[in-house]
Design a protein around this motif. Structure first.
Motif, mmCIF file in Angstrom:
data_model
loop_
_atom_site.group_PDB
_atom_site.id
_atom_site.type_symbol
_atom_site.label_atom_id
_atom_site.label_comp_id
_atom_site.label_asym_id
_atom_site.label_seq_id
_atom_site.Cartn_x
_atom_site.Cartn_y
_atom_site.Cartn_z
ATOM 1 N N ASP A 56 -0.289 1.541 3.722
ATOM 2 C CA ASP A 56 -0.385 0.548 2.645
ATOM 3 C C ASP A 56 -0.586 -0.874 3.141
ATOM 4 O OD1 ASP A 56 -0.386 2.099 0.487
ATOM 5 O OD2 ASP A 56 1.639 1.608 -0.207
ATOM 6 N N ASP A 57 0.297 -1.299 4.036
ATOM 7 C CA ASP A 57 0.202 -2.686 4.496
ATOM 8 C C ASP A 57 -0.090 -2.773 5.993
ATOM 9 O OD1 ASP A 57 2.603 -1.695 5.263
ATOM 10 O OD2 ASP A 57 3.818 -3.374 4.511
ATOM 11 N N LYS A 58 -0.554 -1.685 6.567
ATOM 12 C CA LYS A 58 -0.895 -1.708 8.001
ATOM 13 C C LYS A 58 -2.395 -1.555 8.178
ATOM 14 C CE LYS A 58 3.438 0.145 9.867
ATOM 15 N NZ LYS A 58 4.176 0.093 8.586
ATOM 16 N N ARG A 59 -2.908 -2.282 9.153
ATOM 17 C CA ARG A 59 -4.335 -2.219 9.448
ATOM 18 C C ARG A 59 -4.527 -2.140 10.955
ATOM 19 N NH1 ARG A 59 -3.687 -2.039 4.708
ATOM 20 N NH2 ARG A 59 -4.727 -3.199 3.048
ATOM 21 N N THR A 60 -5.642 -1.555 11.368
ATOM 22 C CA THR A 60 -6.004 -1.632 12.782
ATOM 23 C C THR A 60 -7.286 -2.428 12.867
ATOM 24 O OG1 THR A 60 -5.006 0.507 13.203
ATOM 25 C CG2 THR A 60 -6.540 -0.305 14.862
ATOM 26 N N LEU A 61 -7.264 -3.440 13.710
ATOM 27 C CA LEU A 61 -8.458 -4.264 13.911
ATOM 28 C C LEU A 61 -9.040 -3.958 15.287
ATOM 29 C CD1 LEU A 61 -9.088 -7.935 13.076
ATOM 30 C CD2 LEU A 61 -9.314 -7.214 15.451
ATOM 31 N N THR A 62 -10.310 -3.636 15.297
ATOM 32 C CA THR A 62 -11.013 -3.401 16.557
ATOM 33 C C THR A 62 -12.146 -4.417 16.636
ATOM 34 O OG1 THR A 62 -10.660 -1.075 16.064
ATOM 35 C CG2 THR A 62 -11.998 -1.555 17.981
#
Ligand SMILES: Nc1ncnc2c1ncn2[C@@H]1O[C@H](COP(=O)(O)OP(=O)(O)OP(=O)(O)O)[C@@H](O)[C@H]1O
Length: 138
Positions: free
Chosen positions: A128-134
């Motif tokens: 929900d409130d977690k993202r992975t940025l690459t």
């Protein structure tokens, strides 16, 4: 670079890391599904660059311009673009080669108009409130 963003309050830190990673590069393309957080991340990036103007999604205008101590910042959202020639009509290439920051959402809409040497950023929803940025320079 690859970073987990486990909450919104981590965005300023990750925005700063992305700017150091990008070094001299000024053109950023952002991939990620609807709601992945592209606009939210761009807000954090602009804040880090010293923008005091309101940063919002240029869904209808396609391009927004903000002022910063680092110069103008052009924020594109190509989601509603009908074809690539529409990008030419709004002066996309002039913005691109202006040497100013260009932050582009929905680059999928302009596959033939991505210049060499851009910072490609991908945002993935992991929770929900977690993202992975690459990010990589392509
Ligand atoms: N870690 C996070 N990073 C970014 N956004 C997050 C995060 N956690 C939750 N969010 C929420 O996810 C939503 C992302 O919306 P945002 O409009 O930024 O997405 P978007 O990718 O720009 O979508 P669109 O393509 O529809 O414009 C916001 O409501 C934001 O608060």
């Amino acid at each position: 670079m690859k970073q987990l963003i486990s909450a919104i309050d981590e965005l300023p830190r990750v925005a700063e890391q992305l700017l150091s990673f990008a070094n001299e590069e000024r053109v950023f393309i952002f991939y990620g599904e609807m709601g992945a957080g592209k606009t939210t991340f761009i807000k954090a990036l602009c804040k880090r660059l010293g923008v005091t103007d309101t940063v919002s999604s240029p869904t209808f205008s396609i391009v927004n311009e903000y002022e910063s101590p680092a110069g103008s910042i052009y924020h594109f959202d190509f989601y509603r673009l009908k074809n690539q020639s529409e990008a030419f009509d709004l002066g996309y290439e002039d913005y691109l080669y202006s040497g100013q920051y260009c932050l582009i959402e929905w680059p999928e809409k302009i596959p033939d108009l991505i210049p060499p040497r851009v910072v490609k950023v991908e945002l993935e929803v992991t929770d929900d409130d977690k993202r992975t940025l690459t990010a990589e320079i392509i």
